[in-house]
Design a protein around this motif. Structure first.
Motif, PDB file in Angstrom:
ATOM      1  N   GLY A   1     -19.291 -34.906  49.243  1.00  9.12           N
ATOM      2  CA  GLY A   1     -20.191 -33.782  49.044  1.00  9.12           C
ATOM      3  C   GLY A   1     -21.626 -34.240  49.111  1.00  9.12           C
TER       4      GLY A   1
ATOM      5  N   GLU B   1     -13.843 -31.237  43.492  1.00 14.07           N
ATOM      6  CA  GLU B   1     -12.878 -31.182  44.588  1.00 14.07           C
ATOM      7  C   GLU B   1     -11.471 -31.598  44.170  1.00 14.07           C
TER       8      GLU B   1
ATOM      9  N   GLU C   1     -14.953 -23.530  50.157  1.00 13.11           N
ATOM     10  CA  GLU C   1     -13.966 -24.581  50.372  1.00 13.11           C
ATOM     11  C   GLU C   1     -12.552 -24.102  50.071  1.00 13.11           C
TER      12      GLU C   1
ATOM     13  N   GLU D   1     -18.782 -34.272  42.475  1.00  9.29           N
ATOM     14  CA  GLU D   1     -17.927 -33.864  43.584  1.00  9.29           C
ATOM     15  C   GLU D   1     -16.468 -34.241  43.337  1.00  9.29           C
TER      16      GLU D   1
END
Length: 200
Positions: free
Chosen positions: A85, A104, A148, A100
């Motif tokens: 990221g 994620e 995302e 990140e």
């Protein structure tokens, strides 16, 4: 030790003017009117990201690596990567990488080690990436951005390296970080607690 090619390392380009041609919240495209290294007039377009890129190789206690899968719009293809990221340029890259990793993959890490600084696509952009390896992981809930749609896989390190060598992983940050980690492991240059997790 640096390699001495006997050539000048100075800047052979002359910038005459610089104009922003496009910008948004994430990037700016600048067109430079230049004199080339041969002294000829020309233009050079540079994409300037507003953030630093970060990536992290998360190593679990069983030696598996969490990979993130997502569709990459510019490439028009699916990509398996390490958690990646961006972060503000005035923030420590490790802090941005940790954010990140949590967003994620839902992971937090007790231990971190830098893997390197990368220049990505350096003929088109001045984007800089900082990558890390993280271990001592704790699992939680992921919270990806609205843009995302992510898939997660835990893969043994040796199989991840097989993916790299077979071309199944092509993301530059992931490839460079994983290869560097493998070299450090082979050279015995990792902390002992991390080295025990990396099975070559």
């Amino acid at each position: 030790m640096p390699i001495d090619t006997g050539e000048s390392t100075g800047n052979p380009w002359t910038v005459l003017t610089s104009t922003t041609k496009y910008e948004n919240a994430w990037m700016e495209v600048i067109e430079h009117k230049v004199l080339t290294p041969k002294g000829l007039p020309g233009i050079y377009g540079v994409m300037h990201p507003r953030s630093l890129a970060t990536g992290v190789v998360p190593v679990h206690d069983d030696g598996t690596i969490t990979l993130v899968g997502q569709y990459r719009f510019p490439l028009k293809q699916y990509s398996w990567e390490i958690p990646e990221g961006g972060g503000r340029k005035d923030v420590d890259p490790q802090i941005s990488a940790a954010r990140e990793l949590k967003e994620e993959a839902g992971l937090s890490a007790r231990f971190w080690m830098p893997l390197g600084t990368l220049h990505l696509s350096n003929c088109l952009t001045d984007e800089v990436a900082h990558t890390f390896v993280a271990w001592g992981l704790e699992e939680g809930e992921a919270a990806p951005d609205d843009t995302e749609v992510l898939a997660l896989r835990r893969v043994p390190f040796a199989e991840v390296m097989d993916m790299v060598m077979a071309g199944a992983i092509t993301d530059a940050m992931a490839v460079a970080s994983l290869l560097r980690l493998r070299v450090l492991a082979a050279e015995g240059a990792l902390p002992d607690d991390l080295a025990r997790l990396i099975r070559l």
